[in-house]
Scaffold this motif. Sequence first.
Motif, PDB file in Angstrom:
ATOM      1  N   GLN A 104     -27.361  -6.790  61.553  1.00  0.00           N
ATOM      2  CA  GLN A 104     -27.678  -5.965  60.397  1.00  0.00           C
ATOM      3  C   GLN A 104     -27.393  -4.512  60.757  1.00  0.00           C
ATOM      4  O   GLN A 104     -28.188  -3.869  61.453  1.00  0.00           O
ATOM      5  N   ASP A 105     -26.232  -4.035  60.326  1.00  0.00           N
ATOM      6  CA  ASP A 105     -25.782  -2.681  60.675  1.00  0.00           C
ATOM      7  C   ASP A 105     -25.586  -1.812  59.440  1.00  0.00           C
ATOM      8  O   ASP A 105     -24.828  -0.849  59.459  1.00  0.00           O
ATOM      9  N   ASN A 116     -17.698  -1.425  73.098  1.00  0.00           N
ATOM     10  CA  ASN A 116     -18.177  -1.249  71.735  1.00  0.00           C
ATOM     11  C   ASN A 116     -18.945  -2.469  71.235  1.00  0.00           C
ATOM     12  O   ASN A 116     -18.750  -3.594  71.704  1.00  0.00           O
ATOM     13  N   TYR A 117     -19.832  -2.217  70.290  1.00  0.00           N
ATOM     14  CA  TYR A 117     -20.505  -3.292  69.573  1.00  0.00           C
ATOM     15  C   TYR A 117     -19.551  -3.884  68.533  1.00  0.00           C
ATOM     16  O   TYR A 117     -18.598  -3.224  68.098  1.00  0.00           O
ATOM     17  N   PRO A 118     -19.824  -5.101  68.076  1.00  0.00           N
ATOM     18  CA  PRO A 118     -19.129  -5.584  66.874  1.00  0.00           C
ATOM     19  C   PRO A 118     -19.682  -4.869  65.649  1.00  0.00           C
ATOM     20  O   PRO A 118     -20.665  -4.124  65.731  1.00  0.00           O
ATOM     21  N   ALA A 119     -19.068  -5.090  64.509  1.00  0.00           N
ATOM     22  CA  ALA A 119     -19.496  -4.464  63.258  1.00  0.00           C
ATOM     23  C   ALA A 119     -19.262  -5.439  62.111  1.00  0.00           C
ATOM     24  O   ALA A 119     -18.563  -6.449  62.269  1.00  0.00           O
ATOM     25  N   THR A 120     -19.835  -5.122  60.963  1.00  0.00           N
ATOM     26  CA  THR A 120     -19.606  -5.950  59.764  1.00  0.00           C
ATOM     27  C   THR A 120     -18.917  -5.166  58.659  1.00  0.00           C
ATOM     28  O   THR A 120     -18.664  -5.707  57.589  1.00  0.00           O
ATOM     29  N   ALA A 121     -18.611  -3.897  58.906  1.00  0.00           N
ATOM     30  CA  ALA A 121     -18.001  -3.041  57.890  1.00  0.00           C
ATOM     31  C   ALA A 121     -16.552  -3.455  57.613  1.00  0.00           C
ATOM     32  O   ALA A 121     -15.914  -4.140  58.413  1.00  0.00           O
ATOM     33  N   LYS A 122     -16.031  -3.005  56.494  1.00  0.00           N
ATOM     34  CA  LYS A 122     -14.663  -3.347  56.107  1.00  0.00           C
ATOM     35  C   LYS A 122     -13.637  -2.732  57.048  1.00  0.00           C
ATOM     36  O   LYS A 122     -12.511  -3.229  57.136  1.00  0.00           O
TER      37      LYS A 122
END
Length: 358
Positions: free
Chosen positions: A56-57, A37-43
């Motif tokens: 920037q996702d 999986n990719y990393p993410a910035t969502a909560k």
Amino acid sequence: MTPHTFQFFHGNTLSDLFAQDLAVQGAGDEQFALILNYPATAKWAAYPNTQKYFLQDGSSESTKTSFDKICQKEPWKILAVLGKALPGVVINQPPDLLVQYWREHFDFYGTRLEMMDCSTYLDNLNESDRINQAITLFPFDHLSPEKHAVNSDTHYQLLSKAALVKLGVSCPHYQTYDLNSVSLNQIPLPSQFPYLIKTSHGLSGEGTYIIRDRSDLNYCLEELKKYLKLNLLRTIIVSEFVKYEVNNYCVQFYINRSGNISLIGVTQQLVSSEGNYLGGLIDYTNDLSKFSEMIAAVGQYAHQQGYFGVIGFDVLEDRDGKFYAIDANFQFMGLWQERLCSICNKLNTVYRVKAYSW
């Protein structure tokens, strides 16, 4: 100039590609693993990439890339063609029905999974004595540097759209701006439309804006302001727009630790007038010789930086037959999985061209 001759990859799985580089030992004694999986910035992310390796996702929680895409759809595409030699770190098990489909359609014969809890998997990897290094699609803030198979700082720089000019290939003219040094309203923009504004590490097409009129520009600037407010953006790129495009290609290959290149294939990408990706056409008889100089240049630069793995770069061809590299991805890309699937699919002798979109 001396012509470059590269051989096509003839294996069946991603493990076959990496086998030349990874000293994979017997069962229970793995040294390497692939984080699917990719990393993410969502909560929702247990380990958000919000400290160093920004991506920037999505400019708001409602528009961020979803959990099911990052942790299910994208990982399962890779898992389908991973093979057994290279263990895959999985935080969501694929459904039995999907696995059955893989078995029926392209001789899927299983993988070696490292099932981990989504709330602890990076800590588990950091503390693991069995997995010494992890191959990643994108560097993780919370995975220790020594656990990244490719130097994490190097990988991040290679993935930046600002690095395109360093690859030694023809590309559209562009300017890069550090938003720590210059504010958005101080950036000199082209006087004529169209042109492009890109964020440095947009995920899956996010962060690329085609500016055709004032309305497009206003929307883009509002999106960039949102990213700045979230502290997820440092660099933007203002690029010329390639006119009179007749073909849009994605060229994909593998570069090993010794700098040797194995070709994977080329796809013709389908893009809407708004710039949205629609899918791709893969012709398995394609001759990649017209891209050989570009492949050699990109591969040489990657090798000099210490990178090994899959590379895919996007190329536009204009009506005069000139090629322009518009993006380079030092990671697995969606279309290469389809090519690998077809290699081991007995039906590929019949279906030479396939169109699809994830």
